[in-house]
Design a protein around this motif. Structure first.
Motif, mmCIF file in Angstrom:
data_model
loop_
_atom_site.group_PDB
_atom_site.id
_atom_site.type_symbol
_atom_site.label_atom_id
_atom_site.label_comp_id
_atom_site.label_asym_id
_atom_site.label_seq_id
_atom_site.Cartn_x
_atom_site.Cartn_y
_atom_site.Cartn_z
ATOM 1 N N GLU A 43 38.364 47.300 1.145
ATOM 2 C CA GLU A 43 39.482 48.066 1.397
ATOM 3 C C GLU A 43 39.193 49.217 2.459
ATOM 4 O O GLU A 43 38.382 49.899 2.398
ATOM 5 N N PHE A 44 40.050 49.188 3.173
ATOM 6 C CA PHE A 44 39.777 50.357 4.498
ATOM 7 C C PHE A 44 41.305 50.484 4.971
ATOM 8 O O PHE A 44 42.180 49.797 4.817
ATOM 9 N N ILE A 45 41.130 51.558 6.024
ATOM 10 C CA ILE A 45 42.348 51.781 6.834
ATOM 11 C C ILE A 45 42.351 51.488 8.436
ATOM 12 O O ILE A 45 41.165 51.812 8.773
ATOM 13 N N GLU A 46 43.173 50.718 8.636
ATOM 14 C CA GLU A 46 43.183 50.149 9.859
ATOM 15 C C GLU A 46 44.393 50.385 10.676
ATOM 16 O O GLU A 46 45.440 49.652 10.091
ATOM 17 N N ASP A 47 44.406 51.017 11.938
ATOM 18 C CA ASP A 47 45.605 51.233 12.629
ATOM 19 C C ASP A 47 46.797 51.865 11.688
ATOM 20 O O ASP A 47 47.887 51.532 11.764
ATOM 21 N N ILE A 53 39.913 43.031 1.764
ATOM 22 C CA ILE A 53 40.059 41.706 0.896
ATOM 23 C C ILE A 53 40.927 42.083 -0.406
ATOM 24 O O ILE A 53 41.901 41.241 -0.623
ATOM 25 N N ASP A 54 40.734 43.074 -1.037
ATOM 26 C CA ASP A 54 41.406 43.563 -2.164
ATOM 27 C C ASP A 54 42.891 43.588 -1.797
ATOM 28 O O ASP A 54 43.839 43.287 -2.486
ATOM 29 N N ASP A 89 49.262 50.816 -12.171
ATOM 30 C CA ASP A 89 49.370 49.523 -13.111
ATOM 31 C C ASP A 89 47.917 49.123 -12.822
ATOM 32 O O ASP A 89 47.670 48.344 -13.940
ATOM 33 N N MET A 90 47.193 49.168 -11.987
ATOM 34 C CA MET A 90 45.979 48.474 -11.823
ATOM 35 C C MET A 90 44.805 49.333 -10.884
ATOM 36 O O MET A 90 45.259 49.852 -10.031
ATOM 37 N N GLY A 91 43.653 48.789 -11.072
ATOM 38 C CA GLY A 91 42.790 49.499 -10.122
ATOM 39 C C GLY A 91 42.063 48.280 -9.517
ATOM 40 O O GLY A 91 41.445 47.322 -10.207
ATOM 41 N N MET A 92 42.120 48.361 -8.357
ATOM 42 C CA MET A 92 41.330 47.265 -7.487
ATOM 43 C C MET A 92 40.538 47.729 -6.515
ATOM 44 O O MET A 92 41.216 48.411 -5.373
ATOM 45 N N ALA A 93 39.323 47.877 -6.337
ATOM 46 C CA ALA A 93 38.375 48.561 -5.438
ATOM 47 C C ALA A 93 37.075 48.191 -5.413
ATOM 48 O O ALA A 93 36.141 48.897 -5.439
ATOM 49 N N GLY A 94 36.867 46.615 -5.229
ATOM 50 C CA GLY A 94 35.631 46.469 -5.505
ATOM 51 C C GLY A 94 34.885 46.787 -6.245
ATOM 52 O O GLY A 94 33.784 47.122 -6.597
ATOM 53 N N MET A 95 35.714 46.689 -7.643
ATOM 54 C CA MET A 95 34.995 47.329 -8.921
ATOM 55 C C MET A 95 34.545 46.620 -9.695
ATOM 56 O O MET A 95 34.758 45.364 -10.236
ATOM 57 N N THR A 96 33.086 46.642 -10.027
ATOM 58 C CA THR A 96 32.504 45.960 -10.884
ATOM 59 C C THR A 96 32.590 46.018 -12.550
ATOM 60 O O THR A 96 33.019 47.071 -12.848
ATOM 61 N N VAL A 97 32.410 45.038 -13.028
ATOM 62 C CA VAL A 97 32.698 44.785 -14.322
ATOM 63 C C VAL A 97 31.532 45.357 -15.056
ATOM 64 O O VAL A 97 30.489 44.919 -14.855
#
Ligand code: ARG
Length: 266
Positions: A43-47, A53-54, A89-97
């Motif tokens: 996740e990143f900011i582009e333009d 991916i996330d 609602d959810m956390g999605m951040a290349g987050m490891t289990v």
């Protein structure tokens, strides 16, 4: 009578915008994803827009659930708390289990894997994180950490958690770890010579090394981990829906296609 009807109509018109906001089921139709958008290629900011991916997997999930995706960029170590409290609602951040995180949230199926790696300045005298230790005991476990070793990490990440553990557990001790709000800030500290290395996930590491001169990734990798989406324990319904959508996207190759788009085969 006519006047009365006009009045009712006028009132109805006046109310309409308010009802659109408060009476619609806007909330139920929005999927709020908390992330920390300084973690390319996930996740990143582009333009001025979210990318990665996330972000793309989440968009596909929202599409399947017929929901509108809303992304909130926040500090990584506040994501789980926000998911638990129902803010997101959810956390999605290349987050490891991890076991610890599983105490607080549920995770979906895994959609990617990560490896913690060590980034140093190109002219670093160190070739492996094992060089950071003073020596090893009979069982092969580290005895202590050399003086002047400082490990840079992003606060609250697995890189932080593992590095902060005791040397005998292959960490470097709390006092030798410097925490930054983002991986990018940790990288800046490394370039400024404020830390000996940065321990972070391999794909963001590759992105940072590609975007910044004078850095390299050591050959020895630290730990392997699985990425998944975090959802509140009391939200089984959503967990089930998101998981079903994610599994379909994995099965039909969509997830792999998105990963390949951001991580070209070497
Ligand atoms: N995989 C690591 C963890 O779960 C790092 C994730 C950091 N993610 C981010 N978007 N900054 O702790």
């Amino acid at each position: 009578m006519k006047k009365f009807i006009t009045l009712i109509l006028a009132l109805a018109l006046l109310c309409a915008p308010a009802c659109l906001v408060s009476c619609g089921n806007d909330d139920a139709n929005t999927l709020t994803m908390a992330t920390n958008a300084a973690f390319p290629p996930y996740e990143f900011i582009e333009d001025g827009d979210y990318a990665g991916i996330d972000v793309e997997i989440a968009q596909e999930i929202a599409k399947k659930l017929d929901m509108k995706l809303e992304i909130v960029d926040t500090e990584f170590d506040s994501i789980i708390g926000g998911v638990v409290s129902g803010k997101y609602d959810m956390g999605m951040a290349g987050m490891t289990v991890t076991e610890d995180r599983l105490e607080n949230v549920n995770f979906t199926s895994t959609y990617a894997t990560g490896i913690q790696v060590v980034i140093v300045n190109e002219d670093s005298e160190y070739t492996s994180y094992e060089d950071f230790y003073t020596g090893f005991d009979e069982e092969g476990n580290p005895k202590g950490v050399k003086e002047n070793i400082t490990i840079g990490v992003q606060q609250g990440t697995t890189g932080d958690i593992y590095s902060s553990s005791k040397p005998k557990d292959w960490g470097f001790g709390e006092k030798n770890v410097k925490r930054y709000k983002t991986g990018a800030e940790a990288i800046m500290a490394l370039q400024a010579g404020k830390v000996t290395c940065v321990i972070i996930d391999n794909e963001p590491a590759k992105s940072f090394v590609a975007a910044n001169k004078g850095l390299k990734i050591l050959d020895t990798s630290y730990t392997e981990e699985d990425y998944a989406i975090a959802i509140a324990k009391d939200n089984d319904k959503l967990l089930h829906k998101v998981n079903k959508a994610l599994e379909e996207l994995i099965a039909d190759g969509t997830v792999q296609k998105i990963i390949d788009k951001y991580i070209p085969a070497e």
